[in-house]
Design an enzyme around this catalytic site. Structure first.
Site: not given
Length: 338
Positions: A185, A278, A308
């Site tokens: 991320s 996501d 995610h």
């Protein structure tokens, strides 16, 4: 490319600003895997507030508290903390060295958390799983967080940590020729930006970068994902995190903040893991295409039924995370010499 059955492609994902045309694949029909669906339903039942509702300090406390309640990672032979002193600041790192005398590849790990939260403590269990699975030495980096330290502080810390690791790896029986940057991320965003800086500076010390669901653009417009309003990451939360990290509007077009705007030539072989359910999936696909167009070797693993953050979730709660960890471990083991 790894995909989950039952989520067919339908049309092209809308082109992301600043990137090459994305791969001919749509995730509009992606459906969560049973383990991901169960986890989301459990979180809904708990009534967990959003990051926007919590605010910075409460969000950090919430994440730390939840991590303390999770199972610890496996035992690792040697784990210790060190401090990198550089340019008037200190960067804390935690190092994991599995048992054995063989020379191991070395991972520089940059945690996720929207550039706002996460620490070496909250990443501890995942780093233990990674060090054991590969096996490899793991250097987990506690980079500076926004909003106290906005862009480009996290990139600067990542860059310094990579160079420091390359310099010290042999002291831990680590292979300085097999330095691998792993980020998820926001950590993936910082990692690839730091690797880009090192390449531009003539110091290509990274053998491979492994990016899990990277954030590669910094626009605040809603994603094309049908999951942009659901846990674990909503479009509103993503926009809030960007406001903390990029308070200066001029920085929002800086290629270091948005890797889709940066040149990709010269980057090392790249492994990308994406989750189909996501909001960041579209820009992850666009970044894979951006790298491929520039001649970078890319291994793309798309889990269309995952959410995610799935890579770092304990397999007790999300069994497919163990499968993804195996992909990462293999990529670390087979990292080429730069």
């Amino acid at each position: 490319m790894t995909t989950t059955p039952g989520s067919p492609a339908a049309a092209r994902i809308p082109q992301q600003s600043g990137g090459a045309a994305p791969l001919p694949l749509s995730l509009a029909h992606a459906r969560r895997d049973p383990d991901a669906e169960t986890l989301v339903e459990q979180v809904h039942a708990l009534g967990v507030p959003s990051l926007v509702e919590l605010g910075v300090q409460a969000a950090r406390a919430e994440v730390a508290d939840k991590c303390r309640q999770l199972p610890p990672g496996p035992e690792v032979d040697d784990v210790w903390d060190e401090t990198i002193d550089t340019a008037g600041r200190s960067i804390s790192v935690r190092i994991y060295r599995p048992a054995g005398t063989e020379t191991l590849p070395v991972v520089v790990y940059l945690h996720g958390g929207g550039w706002v939260f996460g620490t070496i403590a909250t990443s501890d269990a995942f780093c233990r799983r990674l060090a054991t699975a590969a096996p490899c030495v793991v250097v987990s980096v506690e980079y500076r967080l926004a909003p106290e330290h906005p862009f480009p502080a996290g990139i600067e810390d990542a860059q310094e940590a990579i160079l420091w690791t390359a310099e010290h790896a042999s002291g831990w029986d680590g292979d300085a020729e097999r330095i691998v940057v792993v980020g998820d991320s926001a950590g993936a965003n910082l990692g690839t930006a730091a690797v880009r800086r090192l390449v531009d500076a003539g110091r290509p010390v990274v053998a491979r970068q492994i990016l899990a669901y990277p954030g590669t653009r910094v626009g605040r417009e809603p994603s094309a994902s049908p999951y942009g309003n659901d846990w674990p990451l909503t479009d509103a939360e993503r926009a809030w995190c960007l406001e903390q990290y990029l308070p200066n509007a001029a920085d929002r077009t800086n290629p270091a903040a948005a890797p889709l705007l940066a040149p990709a030539q010269g980057l090392p072989p790249t492994t990308i893991l994406l989750a189909g359910c996501d909001p960041l999936a579209g820009e992850g696909l666009a970044y894979a295409e951006h790298l491929l167009t520039a001649g970078v070797s890319v291994d793309l693993h798309l889990y269309t039924g995952q959410i995610h953050g799935f890579l770092t979730v304990d397999p007790l709660f999300l069994p497919r995370s163990e499968e993804a960890l195996g992909v990462v471990a293999n990529a670390v083991r087979t990292a080429p010499t730069p």
